[in-house]
Design a protein around this motif. Structure first.
Motif, PDB file in Angstrom:
ATOM      1  N   LEU A 158       0.835  -1.200   0.000  1.00  0.00           N
ATOM      2  CA  LEU A 158       0.000   0.000   0.000  1.00  0.00           C
ATOM      3  C   LEU A 158       0.871   1.251   0.000  1.00  0.00           C
ATOM      4  CD1 LEU A 158      -3.251   0.396   2.099  1.00  0.00           C
ATOM      5  CD2 LEU A 158      -1.879   2.328   1.382  1.00  0.00           C
ATOM      6  N   GLY A 159       1.948   1.209   0.792  1.00  0.00           N
ATOM      7  CA  GLY A 159       2.870   2.343   0.822  1.00  0.00           C
ATOM      8  C   GLY A 159       3.516   2.575  -0.530  1.00  0.00           C
ATOM      9  N   LEU A 160       3.923   1.492  -1.189  1.00  0.00           N
ATOM     10  CA  LEU A 160       4.539   1.621  -2.512  1.00  0.00           C
ATOM     11  C   LEU A 160       3.523   2.107  -3.542  1.00  0.00           C
ATOM     12  CD1 LEU A 160       6.711  -1.630  -2.511  1.00  0.00           C
ATOM     13  CD2 LEU A 160       7.547   0.725  -2.471  1.00  0.00           C
ATOM     14  N   GLY A 161       2.275   1.640  -3.425  1.00  0.00           N
ATOM     15  CA  GLY A 161       1.230   2.113  -4.324  1.00  0.00           C
ATOM     16  C   GLY A 161       0.982   3.605  -4.175  1.00  0.00           C
ATOM     17  N   THR A 162       1.016   4.092  -2.934  1.00  0.00           N
ATOM     18  CA  THR A 162       0.841   5.519  -2.675  1.00  0.00           C
ATOM     19  C   THR A 162       2.012   6.320  -3.216  1.00  0.00           C
ATOM     20  OG1 THR A 162      -0.309   4.921  -0.621  1.00  0.00           O
ATOM     21  CG2 THR A 162       0.348   7.223  -0.878  1.00  0.00           C
ATOM     22  N   LEU A 163       3.199   5.759  -3.079  1.00  0.00           N
ATOM     23  CA  LEU A 163       4.422   6.441  -3.499  1.00  0.00           C
ATOM     24  C   LEU A 163       4.552   6.492  -5.020  1.00  0.00           C
ATOM     25  CD1 LEU A 163       7.039   7.694  -2.263  1.00  0.00           C
ATOM     26  CD2 LEU A 163       8.073   5.433  -2.461  1.00  0.00           C
ATOM     27  N   GLY A 237       5.045   8.316   0.824  1.00  0.00           N
ATOM     28  CA  GLY A 237       3.885   8.319  -0.056  1.00  0.00           C
ATOM     29  C   GLY A 237       2.853   9.340   0.370  1.00  0.00           C
ATOM     30  N   ALA A 238       2.651   9.478   1.685  1.00  0.00           N
ATOM     31  CA  ALA A 238       1.668  10.435   2.198  1.00  0.00           C
ATOM     32  C   ALA A 238       2.078  11.869   1.864  1.00  0.00           C
ATOM     33  CB  ALA A 238       1.520  10.264   3.711  1.00  0.00           C
ATOM     34  N   VAL A 239       3.355  12.173   2.019  1.00  0.00           N
ATOM     35  CA  VAL A 239       3.847  13.523   1.712  1.00  0.00           C
ATOM     36  C   VAL A 239       3.652  13.830   0.230  1.00  0.00           C
ATOM     37  CG1 VAL A 239       5.910  14.965   1.574  1.00  0.00           C
ATOM     38  CG2 VAL A 239       5.476  13.593   3.620  1.00  0.00           C
ATOM     39  N   LEU A 240       4.013  12.875  -0.628  1.00  0.00           N
ATOM     40  CA  LEU A 240       3.860  13.095  -2.062  1.00  0.00           C
ATOM     41  C   LEU A 240       2.395  13.140  -2.473  1.00  0.00           C
ATOM     42  CD1 LEU A 240       6.711  10.865  -3.528  1.00  0.00           C
ATOM     43  CD2 LEU A 240       6.652  13.351  -3.285  1.00  0.00           C
ATOM     44  N   MET A 241       1.554  12.367  -1.791  1.00  0.00           N
ATOM     45  CA  MET A 241       0.127  12.379  -2.096  1.00  0.00           C
ATOM     46  C   MET A 241      -0.458  13.767  -1.831  1.00  0.00           C
ATOM     47  SD  MET A 241      -2.861  10.000  -0.407  1.00  0.00           S
ATOM     48  CE  MET A 241      -4.555  10.055  -0.993  1.00  0.00           C
ATOM     49  N   ARG A 242       0.045  14.432  -0.791  1.00  0.00           N
ATOM     50  CA  ARG A 242      -0.460  15.762  -0.461  1.00  0.00           C
ATOM     51  C   ARG A 242       0.071  16.802  -1.428  1.00  0.00           C
ATOM     52  NH1 ARG A 242      -0.071  18.775   5.480  1.00  0.00           N
ATOM     53  NH2 ARG A 242      -1.386  20.560   4.909  1.00  0.00           N
ATOM     54  N   ARG A 243       1.289  16.623  -1.925  1.00  0.00           N
ATOM     55  CA  ARG A 243       1.914  17.645  -2.766  1.00  0.00           C
ATOM     56  C   ARG A 243       1.568  17.506  -4.237  1.00  0.00           C
ATOM     57  NH1 ARG A 243       8.153  18.165  -0.476  1.00  0.00           N
ATOM     58  NH2 ARG A 243       7.614  18.958   1.606  1.00  0.00           N
ATOM     59  N   ARG A 244       1.297  16.295  -4.695  1.00  0.00           N
ATOM     60  CA  ARG A 244       1.064  16.073  -6.118  1.00  0.00           C
ATOM     61  C   ARG A 244      -0.397  16.258  -6.479  1.00  0.00           C
ATOM     62  NH1 ARG A 244       4.543  10.533  -6.897  1.00  0.00           N
ATOM     63  NH2 ARG A 244       2.917   9.799  -5.478  1.00  0.00           N
ATOM     64  N   ASP A 245      -0.628  16.581  -7.734  1.00  0.00           N
ATOM     65  CA  ASP A 245      -2.000  16.651  -8.246  1.00  0.00           C
ATOM     66  C   ASP A 245      -2.556  15.248  -8.411  1.00  0.00           C
ATOM     67  OD1 ASP A 245      -1.868  19.419  -8.394  1.00  0.00           O
ATOM     68  OD2 ASP A 245      -1.145  19.407 -10.466  1.00  0.00           O
ATOM     69  N   ALA A 246      -3.849  15.116  -8.241  1.00  0.00           N
ATOM     70  CA  ALA A 246      -4.489  13.819  -8.430  1.00  0.00           C
ATOM     71  C   ALA A 246      -4.543  13.461  -9.902  1.00  0.00           C
ATOM     72  CB  ALA A 246      -5.889  13.835  -7.840  1.00  0.00           C
TER      73      ALA A 246
END
Length: 246
Positions: A158-163, A237-246
């Protein structure tokens, strides 16, 4: 938060890939326990020691980890693939809350399936091999270790998927980090190579399944090291999820 958990539970149980990956996890655990148990009994080499029987019963964990890691990846990467992540973020703009909901629901699901799979593998293996000197406490410890390890591998996925966000890329990363690279680190020379190998992802984490120790780590300290790997991956992954566009 209750609404987020309910929504994530609805999503994870309504997709076909969840049933397939969880079913494969169970079949791999029970199947390998059965096959190795029958093979060991048919060899006619005499009574099978309890520790060896427990190890053979849970041998399927090596491959079941990939099934759960695959589900972990798909829990979030599939939403990026289909564009469903945009709908999820419209409903839950706080991205950390959304990811936390996914982590909680996935962890609970993986724990239940891992526990059932480990218990089935142990029950079948022990029934077939009938090992000598088996203590109930040893079987419980092995089942608990297997349950925790399988769940942790799913969280790693899950972490790798988020990343990574891309399903094939995340799956390839999971295979590399959980299967390929741990084996390659065993070939590193010298004391430093041994230390790198001992502390590398599943080399450290798998110690909890069989109650073993390495030169650098004990059973639970090894699992703790693996949890550090997973935590760093999920946080990145959480940090990048917040910074990147969906």
């Amino acid at each position: 938060m209750t609404d987020i958990l309910r929504s994530e539970w609805t999503k994870i149980r309504s997709v076909r890939s969840t049933m397939w990956t969880l079913g494969v996890t169970f079949l791999l655990m029970a199947g390998f326990g059965t096959l190795l148990g029958v093979a060991a009994t048919a060899s006619g080499s005499g009574p099978i020691p309890a520790e060896e029987a427990l190890s053979m019963s849970l041998a399927g964990a090596l491959f079941a980890t990939l099934a759960l890691a695959t589900l972990g990846v798909l829990v979030i990467s599939s939403e990026y693939r289909t564009g469903g992540i945009r709908t999820s973020l419209m409903a839950v703009p706080q991205r950390y809350k959304l990811l936390t909901g996914k982590l909680v629901v996935f962890t609970a699901t993986a724990l239940v399936v891992s526990a059932l799979s480990s218990a089935a593998a142990l029950a079948i293996g022990v029934a077939i091999m009938q090992p000598t000197g088996l203590e109930i406490g040893d079987a419980v410890r092995a089942g608990l270790g297997s349950t925790l390890y399988l769940t942790a591998c799913g969280l790693f996925g899950l972490g790798l998927g988020t990343l990574v966000r891309h399903t094939p890329g995340a799956l390839l990363s999971a295979v590399a980090l959980m299967l390929v690279l741990p084996q390659l680190t065993n070939m590193l020379p010298g004391a430093w190579g041994q230390t790198v190998s001992d502390y590398f992802t599943t080399n450290a984490g798998s110690l909890v399944v069989f109650g073993q120790s390495s030169e650098s780590l004990g059973t639970w300290s090894g699992f703790g090291v693996y949890l550090v790997w997973i935590t760093v991956t999920v946080l990145a992954g959480a940090v990048l999820m917040r910074r990147r566009d969906a």
